[in-house]
Design a protein around this motif. Sequence first.
Motif, PDB file in Angstrom:
ATOM      1  N   ALA A  31       0.852  -1.203   0.000  1.00 35.51           N
ATOM      2  CA  ALA A  31       0.000   0.000   0.000  1.00 35.51           C
ATOM      3  C   ALA A  31       0.884   1.247   0.000  1.00 35.51           C
ATOM      4  N   ASN A  32       0.367   2.365  -0.561  1.00 38.86           N
ATOM      5  CA  ASN A  32       1.182   3.586  -0.576  1.00 38.86           C
ATOM      6  C   ASN A  32       1.254   4.190   0.835  1.00 38.86           C
ATOM      7  N   GLU A  33       2.257   5.002   1.039  1.00 42.01           N
ATOM      8  CA  GLU A  33       2.547   5.557   2.369  1.00 42.01           C
ATOM      9  C   GLU A  33       1.398   6.412   2.922  1.00 42.01           C
ATOM     10  N   LEU A  34       0.724   7.184   2.073  1.00 46.87           N
ATOM     11  CA  LEU A  34      -0.371   8.037   2.541  1.00 46.87           C
ATOM     12  C   LEU A  34      -1.505   7.208   3.147  1.00 46.87           C
ATOM     13  N   LEU A  35      -1.841   6.109   2.488  1.00 45.72           N
ATOM     14  CA  LEU A  35      -2.906   5.250   2.991  1.00 45.72           C
ATOM     15  C   LEU A  35      -2.496   4.609   4.315  1.00 45.72           C
ATOM     16  N   LEU A  36      -1.248   4.162   4.397  1.00 49.16           N
ATOM     17  CA  LEU A  36      -0.764   3.556   5.644  1.00 49.16           C
ATOM     18  C   LEU A  36      -0.761   4.579   6.781  1.00 49.16           C
ATOM     19  N   GLU A  37      -0.418   5.829   6.477  1.00 49.85           N
ATOM     20  CA  GLU A  37      -0.453   6.882   7.501  1.00 49.85           C
ATOM     21  C   GLU A  37      -1.877   7.124   7.988  1.00 49.85           C
ATOM     22  N   LYS A  38      -2.834   7.130   7.070  1.00 55.11           N
ATOM     23  CA  LYS A  38      -4.230   7.364   7.446  1.00 55.11           C
ATOM     24  C   LYS A  38      -4.755   6.296   8.405  1.00 55.11           C
ATOM     25  N   ILE A  39      -4.355   5.059   8.176  1.00 57.57           N
ATOM     26  CA  ILE A  39      -4.846   3.994   9.066  1.00 57.57           C
ATOM     27  C   ILE A  39      -3.803   3.617  10.127  1.00 57.57           C
ATOM     28  N   LEU A  41      -0.666   2.537  10.092  1.00 57.86           N
ATOM     29  CA  LEU A  41       0.129   1.321   9.961  1.00 57.86           C
ATOM     30  C   LEU A  41       1.526   1.609   9.417  1.00 57.86           C
ATOM     31  N   ASP A  42       1.841   2.888   9.162  1.00 59.09           N
ATOM     32  CA  ASP A  42       3.143   3.225   8.599  1.00 59.09           C
ATOM     33  C   ASP A  42       4.273   2.906   9.553  1.00 59.09           C
ATOM     34  N   GLY A  49       9.203  -4.141   8.985  1.00 59.40           N
ATOM     35  CA  GLY A  49       9.179  -4.395   7.542  1.00 59.40           C
ATOM     36  C   GLY A  49       9.745  -5.748   7.135  1.00 59.40           C
ATOM     37  N   PRO A  50      10.969  -6.116   7.584  1.00 61.50           N
ATOM     38  CA  PRO A  50      11.529  -7.412   7.183  1.00 61.50           C
ATOM     39  C   PRO A  50      10.697  -8.605   7.685  1.00 61.50           C
ATOM     40  N   ILE A  51      10.173  -8.495   8.904  1.00 63.49           N
ATOM     41  CA  ILE A  51       9.363  -9.598   9.448  1.00 63.49           C
ATOM     42  C   ILE A  51       8.053  -9.712   8.663  1.00 63.49           C
ATOM     43  N   ILE A  52       7.440  -8.554   8.369  1.00 64.09           N
ATOM     44  CA  ILE A  52       6.194  -8.553   7.590  1.00 64.09           C
ATOM     45  C   ILE A  52       6.446  -9.140   6.201  1.00 64.09           C
TER      46      ILE A  52
END
Length: 194
Positions: A31-39, A41-42, A49-52
Amino acid sequence: MDLFKGLFDLSKLPAKFFVLFALVTGFILFANELLLEKIQLDSIKNTYGPIIGLVFAISAGLTLLNVFIWIGKKINFEWHFFQAKGKLRKRISELDDHEKAIFREFMICGQRSIEMPYDDPVVGGLMDAGLLRMNRQFGDSAIVSGRFAALSMGKYTEKYIRPHHVDLPKNPTDEEKQYIISIRPSWARKGIIR
């Protein structure tokens, strides 16, 4: 040792879990960074990140593996089913005179179920071959009257068998009717050819 074996026995987990992990971790990764920031999850993506990514790779791989296994089983089932239907059609085309007489009874009487002796060797052979089946009236129980039981053609037998397989003419003459009556099985007590 059994504890570790239990923890890593992934075959006991339903495939839905792998699909869920693949979707969630894939969403976080792609997902793009803006969407992750909104919810919000960024920070999880940046920290873990590596574990995910590892969880995504494993769960996506296991999901694909389950899909391939399911497709393989489906193809195998369809192939065996196709072969079984072919064997059934072949068996129907090779009925002997005694077997034809039994199947003629269904057509003569115009019934889907007929009482016949289940201890008759020809009837028993047709049951073993799956061409005839004993009717179940109460759950898994069948009602048997003496040596007679209600029998029906198997599902696919009924679908494939035709009058010409049992030497039954379409519009029999009186002479043909008399001949067919004379060669009925000894246990057949009634029935009129119309």
